[in-house]
Motif scaffolding. Structure first.
Motif, PDB file in Angstrom:
ATOM      1  N   TRP A 195      36.454  10.848  55.056  1.00  0.00           N
ATOM      2  CA  TRP A 195      35.776  10.747  56.245  1.00  0.00           C
ATOM      3  C   TRP A 195      35.079   9.617  56.565  1.00  0.00           C
ATOM      4  N   ARG A 196      34.130   8.996  55.635  1.00  0.00           N
ATOM      5  CA  ARG A 196      33.421   7.711  55.785  1.00  0.00           C
ATOM      6  C   ARG A 196      34.490   6.594  55.730  1.00  0.00           C
ATOM      7  N   THR A 206      37.553   6.460  56.901  1.00  0.00           N
ATOM      8  CA  THR A 206      38.047   6.825  58.164  1.00  0.00           C
ATOM      9  C   THR A 206      37.216   5.821  59.313  1.00  0.00           C
ATOM     10  N   TYR A 207      35.833   6.449  59.414  1.00  0.00           N
ATOM     11  CA  TYR A 207      34.863   5.691  60.409  1.00  0.00           C
ATOM     12  C   TYR A 207      34.841   3.903  59.941  1.00  0.00           C
ATOM     13  N   SER A 208      34.653   3.919  58.553  1.00  0.00           N
ATOM     14  CA  SER A 208      34.871   2.354  58.116  1.00  0.00           C
ATOM     15  C   SER A 208      36.088   1.370  58.673  1.00  0.00           C
ATOM     16  N   ALA A 262      37.878   2.440  61.304  1.00  0.00           N
ATOM     17  CA  ALA A 262      37.673   2.200  62.923  1.00  0.00           C
ATOM     18  C   ALA A 262      36.640   1.274  63.255  1.00  0.00           C
ATOM     19  N   GLU A 263      35.498   1.069  62.428  1.00  0.00           N
ATOM     20  CA  GLU A 263      34.575  -0.112  62.916  1.00  0.00           C
ATOM     21  C   GLU A 263      35.407  -1.223  62.612  1.00  0.00           C
ATOM     22  N   ALA A 287      37.523   8.552  66.147  1.00  0.00           N
ATOM     23  CA  ALA A 287      36.278   7.807  65.774  1.00  0.00           C
ATOM     24  C   ALA A 287      35.763   6.880  66.510  1.00  0.00           C
ATOM     25  N   GLY A 339      32.637   8.660  67.893  1.00  0.00           N
ATOM     26  CA  GLY A 339      31.573   8.411  66.925  1.00  0.00           C
ATOM     27  C   GLY A 339      31.874   9.004  65.458  1.00  0.00           C
ATOM     28  N   PRO A 340      30.885   8.794  64.783  1.00  0.00           N
ATOM     29  CA  PRO A 340      31.241   9.233  63.277  1.00  0.00           C
ATOM     30  C   PRO A 340      30.962  10.582  63.028  1.00  0.00           C
ATOM     31  N   TYR A 379      35.252  13.965  63.181  1.00  0.00           N
ATOM     32  CA  TYR A 379      36.348  13.680  61.961  1.00  0.00           C
ATOM     33  C   TYR A 379      37.397  15.022  61.805  1.00  0.00           C
ATOM     34  N   ASP A 389      24.443  12.779  57.555  1.00  0.00           N
ATOM     35  CA  ASP A 389      25.855  12.907  58.395  1.00  0.00           C
ATOM     36  C   ASP A 389      26.415  14.079  58.254  1.00  0.00           C
TER      37      ASP A 389
END
Length: 689
Positions: free
Chosen positions: A187-188, A190-192, A194-195, A230, A234-235, A240, A570
């Motif tokens: 999960w994290r 994936t968002y990282s 995306a950033e 994402a 958002g996160p 997700y 989160d």
């Protein structure tokens, strides 16, 4: 066979020479990387080049016939692809050669560099031509299938999509629990990713994905699918899960329905029966495992193999091998699927197809892309000694049985076994029955030699189970009303069992060894005491993080661990009340054989110790957590170097977290005392003192 002209023989000889040089250089580097085995480079390259050059000249006729049949031989445009691939090889020599040999101790003479790169370009062109041939062969069949879709089929696809989206949305909305380890890491990360895409662009994101293949067991390849959601929304955990449902779960279910329709039109009830018979697909996706995308790739490979009748075409099985290689890149443990698929294919080719073409095609499709582009991944990660690394996760055959019956149910497994046996007794279905029985059984037997199954590893069996259920149910339906009733009896108990209200446990040992039906629940999970963990995190932010002190948590259980703590806000979709950088939370070793002893323990300003000591694999496998926690709680070994501060209690879970601030560096004797305690269990573990 037409005679082969001298210029053509010379061309094949030159191509063989260049290919031999490339293969010898890469083989030398691979042997060093994988097994520290070094062969004389120049004699090896000379021998390989001469052998393949001679083979090219002597076998020019058969080679030309093979290329004409399987890779557009006889047409003029393939020469363009040869040229482009050789230019690509020269332009991107780092990808084709340098990265592969840099860790292999291979020093290549400068005069060989260009011939080696040209050989790599020729081999790449040959592979792409065979792959394009396979895609061209399947193109007409796919177009015919698509043209055969009617309005009812399109409504079915749309309805399936809506059901997936709504079900995942509701699950994510009403969940109230804490996520940790794999389901949180994916999960994290994936968002990282995306950033990185948002801030640094596509090139930086793709570079990170490529690097992660070589450096992480949780690589970012599948995360690419989830990046759009994402970036847009958002996160949040729900976002997700929605991305997994859209880009991972829905394609798998669509494949199941499509294969059902190819067996029996209109195929709606057969597809629904196959989907409902495997409810763990939904549960695995909503618990956050993007690994389900790999199951979709493997399912497509399985369907293509089952649809390829007769002796089997070389190019078609090259495509199947490529799909299995892709699955291994997505998650390395799909290598168990790929290996069991190969063994089952060997049996199938010998007993039914009576042709080596499927096996040869599969091996070429699987091995070439991995070794050509990802040689270091194969030699250093795929061939690593995971049996030793994950020895702590080998919890015995009972654990594997528990996992299988928890997610598939003993009843469901017996149904699959009965269907496989029945298909094997039917002459027209015998080859499929043998293949679909052998592949999952072999996969299970190979896997348990390395470690015990976790939830995501059960996805290895989804392709065979889905195809076996579809073929079995289709054959039952051909028997008339009694067959339809048999399908209903097989599907309904398995599909409805997760709908029953039940208490979910995070510890697999809390479940029966022989669960008759799946014991997970469709209902969104709710954890009592989840806010206690959030308050613990916020307390540590305020007391230590805001003061610039680093904290190491000595707790690694399903109830409390660092991953769960770090992502607790989160997980519950709560706002952060602190802007403290959470990097003050230091990752410490948790599993003896995998991690070893972490000297970062002595770098932490604060040690947070759970009482009672929290472990998920037992003292014998987690001494790196248990021993320092035991010493701190009882004032032994390194404890005199610390002063005890206030504690924090998780009321619902009955856990008290004690905090200790380091006053000084522990002495050599104090470190030796801790090391001696660990050495009672692991006498050979290296522990710096």
């Amino acid at each position: 066979m037409k005679s082969v002209s001298l210029p053509l023989r010379l061309w094949y000889a030159a191509a063989g020479l260049f290919c031999g040089l490339f293969l010898a250089v890469r083989l030398h580097a691979f042997l060093v990387q994988a097994w520290s085995l070094s062969l004389p480079l120049l004699p090896l390259t000379a021998a390989a080049a001469l052998v393949l050059a001679a083979a090219g000249a002597l076998l020019a006729g058969p080679v030309r016939a093979h290329l004409a049949r399987f890779s557009f031989g006889g047409t003029r445009w393939p020469w363009v692809l040869y040229l482009l691939c050789m230019v690509f090889s020269l332009r991107y020599r780092g990808l084709v050669l340098d990265l592969a040999v840099q860790d292999g101790g291979t020093v290549l003479p400068s005069f060989l560099t260009i011939p080696v790169l040209l050989g790599g370009g020729i081999l790449l062109a040959l592979f792409l031509l065979h792959l394009l041939s396979a895609l061209w062969e399947g193109r007409n069949a796919l177009l015919r299938w698509l043209r055969g879709l009617n309005r009812r089929d399109l409504l079915t696809v749309f309805g399936l999509f809506v059901v997936v989206e709504v079900a995942v949305f509701l699950y994510g909305t009403f969940s109230s629990t804490l996520y940790a380890w794999d389901s949180a890491v994916y999960w994290r990360s994936t968002y990282s990713l995306a950033e990185v895409f948002r801030d640094d662009g596509l090139s930086a994101a793709l570079s990170r994905v490529y690097s992660s293949i070589f450096t992480s067991d949780y690589n970012d390849t599948i995360g690419l699918l989830c990046v759009p959601f994402a970036l847009l929304f958002g996160p949040a955990r729900r976002v997700y899960l929605m991305s997994i449902g859209t880009f991972c779960l829905f394609p798998v279910l669509l494949l199941i329905w499509a294969y059902a329709r190819s067996l029996r039109r209109p195929g709606l009830w057969l597809g629904l029966a196959g989907i409902c018979f495997l409810p763990s697909l939904f549960y695995t996706s909503v618990t956050g495992f993007v690994d389900i995308a790999g199951a979709g790739v493997c399912l497509l490979a399985m369907i293509l193999a089952l649809r390829e009748k007769g002796k089997g075409r070389f190019s078609r099985f090259l495509l199947i091998g490529l799909l299995c290689a892709l699955a291994v890149v997505l998650r390395r443990w799909y290598a168990f699927y790929a290996l069991s698929f190969l063994i089952a294919l060997l049996v199938d080719s010998a007993a039914f197809r009576r042709s080596p073409a499927p096996v040869l095609g599969y091996l070429c499709g699987f091995a070439f892309p991995l070794l050509f582009f990802l040689q270091t991944f194969v030699s250093q990660r795929l061939l690593a000694n995971y049996a030793q690394m994950y020895a702590a996760y080998d919890l015995g055959l009972g654990m594997d049985v528990r996992m299988m019956t928890r997610y598939y149910g003993l009843f469901g497994l017996l149904v699959l076994l009965a269907l496989a046996v029945w298909l094997c007794t039917r002459r027209k279905d015998r080859s499929k029955g043998v293949f679909l029985f052998l592949q999952p059984v072999l996969c299970f037997l190979i896997f348990v030699q390395i470690q015990s199954h976790n939830q995501q590893h059960l996805l290895l069996y989804i392709p065979a189970f889905a195809c076996l259920a579809l073929h079995g149910f289709h054959s039952l339906a051909q028997q008339g009303k009694l067959g339809y009733w048999a399908v209903a009896v097989a599907v309904l108990p398995t599909a409805l069992s997760p709908a029953l209200p039940r208490q979910q446990s995070t510890n697999i040992m809390d479940y029966s060894l022989w669960s008759p039906l799946p014991t997970f629940a469709y209902a969104p999970p709710r954890r009592e005491g989840a806010m206690d963990v959030v308050e613990l995190l916020r307390y540590m932010d305020q007391q230590f993080g805001a003061q610039g002190e680093t904290v190491g948590l000595l707790s690694s259980s399903f109830t409390l661990n660092l991953s769960m703590l770090r992502y607790s806000e989160d997980s519950l979709s709560l706002p952060r009340v602190s802007d403290v950088d959470r990097s003050y939370l230091i990752d410490l070793a948790a599993v003896d054989q995998r991690d070893g002893f972490s000297a970062h323990l002595y770098d932490c300003d604060i040690l947070a110790v759970a009482d009672p000591i929290q472990l998920h694999l037992g003292e014998e496998n987690q001494q790196v957590v248990w021993a320092p926690a035991y010493c701190m709680l009882n004032g032994l070994a390194i404890a005199p170097a610390y002063e005890e501060l206030d504690s924090f209690t998780l009321e619902v879970d009955g856990i008290t977290v004690h905090f200790y601030r380091k006053l000084r560096e522990p002495t050599h004797e104090e470190k030796e005392a801790l090391a001696d305690l660990i050495h009672e269990t692991h006498p050979d573990m290296y522990i710096p003192t």
